[in-house]
Design a protein around this motif. Structure first.
Motif, PDB file in Angstrom:
ATOM      1  N   TYR A  65       0.886  -1.552  -0.007  1.00 25.13           N
ATOM      2  CA  TYR A  65      -0.514   0.147  -0.219  1.00 25.13           C
ATOM      3  C   TYR A  65       0.681   1.089  -0.014  1.00 25.13           C
ATOM      4  CZ  TYR A  65       1.086   0.942   5.102  1.00 25.13           C
ATOM      5  OH  TYR A  65       1.914   1.780   5.524  1.00 25.13           O
TER       6      TYR A  65
ATOM      7  N   LEU B  16      -1.453   5.433  -8.576  1.00 28.60           N
ATOM      8  CA  LEU B  16      -2.156   4.618  -9.768  1.00 28.60           C
ATOM      9  C   LEU B  16      -2.032   3.994 -11.078  1.00 28.60           C
ATOM     10  CD1 LEU B  16      -5.860   6.459  -8.627  1.00 28.60           C
ATOM     11  CD2 LEU B  16      -4.674   4.369  -7.889  1.00 28.60           C
TER      12      LEU B  16
ATOM     13  N   LEU C  10      -0.299   0.769 -11.284  1.00 31.53           N
ATOM     14  CA  LEU C  10      -0.843  -0.102 -10.676  1.00 31.53           C
ATOM     15  C   LEU C  10      -1.736  -1.081 -11.553  1.00 31.53           C
ATOM     16  CD1 LEU C  10      -2.376   0.496  -6.737  1.00 31.53           C
ATOM     17  CD2 LEU C  10      -0.051   0.176  -7.575  1.00 31.53           C
TER      18      LEU C  10
ATOM     19  N   PRO D 282      -5.283  -3.127 -12.849  1.00 36.94           N
ATOM     20  CA  PRO D 282      -6.298  -2.427 -11.924  1.00 36.94           C
ATOM     21  C   PRO D 282      -7.405  -4.475 -11.664  1.00 36.94           C
ATOM     22  CG  PRO D 282      -6.886  -2.622 -14.598  1.00 36.94           C
ATOM     23  CD  PRO D 282      -5.419  -2.715 -13.869  1.00 36.94           C
TER      24      PRO D 282
ATOM     25  N   TYR E  13      -8.267  -1.268  -8.857  1.00 38.67           N
ATOM     26  CA  TYR E  13      -7.365  -0.478  -7.881  1.00 38.67           C
ATOM     27  C   TYR E  13      -8.433  -0.549  -6.876  1.00 38.67           C
ATOM     28  CZ  TYR E  13      -5.985   0.366 -12.558  1.00 38.67           C
ATOM     29  OH  TYR E  13      -5.217   0.618 -13.796  1.00 38.67           O
TER      30      TYR E  13
ATOM     31  N   LEU F  25      -9.284   1.601  -3.078  1.00 40.22           N
ATOM     32  CA  LEU F  25      -9.179   2.909  -2.567  1.00 40.22           C
ATOM     33  C   LEU F  25      -9.276   2.790  -1.134  1.00 40.22           C
ATOM     34  CD1 LEU F  25      -9.896   5.544  -5.115  1.00 40.22           C
ATOM     35  CD2 LEU F  25      -7.402   4.687  -4.815  1.00 40.22           C
TER      36      LEU F  25
ATOM     37  N   LEU G 244      -9.235   2.682 -14.538  1.00 48.29           N
ATOM     38  CA  LEU G 244      -7.922   3.591 -13.974  1.00 48.29           C
ATOM     39  C   LEU G 244      -8.912   4.804 -14.073  1.00 48.29           C
ATOM     40  CD1 LEU G 244      -5.359   4.515 -13.031  1.00 48.29           C
ATOM     41  CD2 LEU G 244      -5.105   4.750 -15.696  1.00 48.29           C
TER      42      LEU G 244
ATOM     43  N   ALA H 260     -10.915   5.549 -10.613  1.00 49.66           N
ATOM     44  CA  ALA H 260     -10.311   4.943  -9.571  1.00 49.66           C
ATOM     45  C   ALA H 260      -9.755   6.550  -9.439  1.00 49.66           C
ATOM     46  CB  ALA H 260      -9.402   4.345  -9.716  1.00 49.66           C
ATOM     47  N   LYS H 261      -9.353   7.253 -10.545  1.00 52.27           N
ATOM     48  CA  LYS H 261      -9.114   9.177 -10.413  1.00 52.27           C
ATOM     49  C   LYS H 261      -9.559   9.875 -10.015  1.00 52.27           C
ATOM     50  CE  LYS H 261      -4.794   8.664 -13.163  1.00 52.27           C
ATOM     51  NZ  LYS H 261      -4.421   9.007 -15.183  1.00 52.27           N
TER      52      LYS H 261
ATOM     53  N   ILE I 269      -3.680   3.925  -0.902  1.00 48.51           N
ATOM     54  CA  ILE I 269      -4.488   2.755  -2.355  1.00 48.51           C
ATOM     55  C   ILE I 269      -3.556   1.327  -2.081  1.00 48.51           C
ATOM     56  CG2 ILE I 269      -3.864   2.908  -4.644  1.00 48.51           C
ATOM     57  CD1 ILE I 269      -4.246   6.160  -4.798  1.00 48.51           C
TER      58      ILE I 269
ATOM     59  N   GLU J  38      -2.767  -2.523  -3.018  1.00 46.53           N
ATOM     60  CA  GLU J  38      -2.998  -3.522  -4.145  1.00 46.53           C
ATOM     61  C   GLU J  38      -4.414  -4.241  -3.646  1.00 46.53           C
ATOM     62  OE1 GLU J  38      -0.619  -8.186  -3.918  1.00 46.53           O
ATOM     63  OE2 GLU J  38      -0.025  -6.762  -2.003  1.00 46.53           O
TER      64      GLU J  38
END
Ligand code: AMP
Ligand code: GLY
Length: 430
Positions: free
Chosen positions: A124, A139, A142, A144, A146, A148, A165, A168-169, A190, A192
């Protein structure tokens, strides 16, 4: 001994039901409680976070022990409030101090603790409001899905898992910049993504020794086949078929022991339940989260499987001699299915009459969201309304009995999942 239980859910009804059986109990109070706890003790209309009013009541009634159900008062420091007040110094609190309750109150604190003590958990990084750009860059490195997580308490809603992605952002921006979860998302972890099957493991500890409670599997999603929105939990099963002795030994060696030793070496005083939210990845246990309380609806299948006197165990925690207390587990399987109100976990109606409760004689009914009106009628008073707990010689037998009795209980829009345990059949050795 006079005991006050804090909370109003199925977990607290299960505590009340169990503590009521103790020869050491003289009087039982529950604040605020529900229609189920009203039948076992005195419901007290005080909010669990109103420490001053709780203090006044505890002193008036000469209560000896406070058992804290939910996390919010623990994270707010109820245990410290009691121990720092000379007039309350003889009142035992079952629940950790604020400094240790951070294991649930801050995901970043919990992750740091696990890293420091070599406890297996997902990789993390933590980002604050000033670090949004770095968070977005992270992010991008990484794969997916993801994951959070709002750092602080967010009533079980602070985790977002996205396959996309851009989404997630956007979520990270909403959490950090727009306070999507208020102060709880001032920092975001954030981490794994872990692929596996989850289970809940609990210990009771006086900060020195511990007793491992029966483990349980919780069903979090509203829909069958684990689909749809997350809920507080739609039922639980104990024991968990894939948690065999070898797997439980790994959990004790790699997770429970280092956690207890870590608390000691970090000077974090602990008294109460530790809830390990675990996931089995391949054959290895990994920690998803800590909670500093018992689980709900796990309590509704786990507490009935404790044969020993729970109040005696709590006294052992207060006296720091838990090690000397006997601890026996019921071999039988237990299943708790949760009946919820129509619409839950989104908006739902309250105040509907519940009928058929008295027709159930061979299961336990733990009230979660109920209240009793002036005419002694039991009404729905929450999204999760009640849990039906049954014992059996197998998981299937326990579930069949819960399902048989679920049909007898009626209220408007009553819903429950009918697929509990199906995901576990493949682990059962015939
Ligand atoms: P938590 O609030 O930490 O319990 O997270 C809520 C749920 O999100 C968990 O019960 C898991 O189902 C899921 N979850 C949390 N962290 C992860 C992760 N690292 N990988 C996969 N699923 C996760
Ligand atoms: N059943 C999960 C929890 O109590 O948080």
């Amino acid at each position: 001994m006079k005991v006050l239980i804090l909370g109003s859910g199925g977990r607290e009804h299960a505590f009340a039901w169990k503590i009521k059986q103790s020869p050491k109990l003289t009087k039982l109070f529950i604040a605020p409680g529900n229609a189920g706890t009203a039948a076992l003790g005195t419901n007290v209309p005080i909010d669990v976070n109103d420490f001053d009013s709780l203090k006044k009541y505890v002193l008036e009634q000469q209560i000896n022990m406070v058992v804290v159900g939910p996390e919010v008062p623990l994270v707010a420091g109820i245990s410290d409030y009691f121990s720092n007040d000379p007039s309350l110094k003889n009142v035992a609190v079952i629940g950790p101090k604020k400094s240790a309750a951070l294991l649930e109150g801050s995901k970043d604190f919990a992750k740091n603790f696990m890293l420091k003590h070599n406890i297996p958990t997902a990789a993390y990084q933590t980002f604050g409001r000033a670090d949004l750009a770095q968070g977005i860059k992270f992010l991008e490195t990484l794969k997916p899905p993801y994951v959070l997580k709002a750092d602080g308490l967010a009533a079980g809603k602070g985790v977002i898992i996205s396959n996309n992605l851009d989404e997630a952002k956007t979520e990270l921006t909403a959490m950090l910049n727009d306070a999507k979860f208020g102060e709880a998302s001032a920092q975001v972890v954030i981490e794994e993504f872990l692929d596996g099957i989850e289970l809940s493991v609990f210990v009771l500890t006086d900060g020195k020794s511990y007793k491992i409670l029966p483990e349980a599997k919780d069903y979090k999603r509203i829909g069958e086949g684990d689909t749809g929105l997350n809920t507080g939990g739609m039922g639980s099963i104990s024991p968990v078929p894939f948690a065999d002795d070898a797997f439980m030994r790994k959990i004790e060696e790699r997770i429970i022991n280092p956690t207890i030793n870590g608390l000691i070496s970090d000077g974090l005083k602990y008294a109460g339940f530790i809830f390990f939210g675990l996931i089995k990845v391949n054959e290895e246990p990994v920690v998803i989260e800590y909670n500093v309380r018992m689980g709900d609806p796990e309590a509704e299948s786990v507490i009935p499987r404790i044969k020993s006197d729970l109040l005696e165990l709590f006294i052992g925690i207060a006296d720091e001699n838990l090690e000397e207390k006997t601890f026996e587990i019921e071999e039988k399987h237990a299943s708790a299915i949760m009946q919820v109100a129509a619409g839950y976990p989104e908006s739902y109606q309250k105040g509907d009459e519940i009928t058929g409760l008295e027709t159930v004689t061979d299961s336990l009914i733990f009230h979660a969201g109920t209240r009793i009106d002036d005419n002694n009628i039991i009404l729905t008073n929450g999204g999760r309304v009640l849990a039906i707990t049954s014992f059996g010689n197998s998981m299937e037998e326990a579930l069949a009995l819960s399902y048989k009795n679920a049909e007898k209980i009626k209220f408007k829009g009553n819903y429950y999942r009918k697929d509990l345990g199906k995901d576990l059949l493949k682990f059962i050795k015939k």
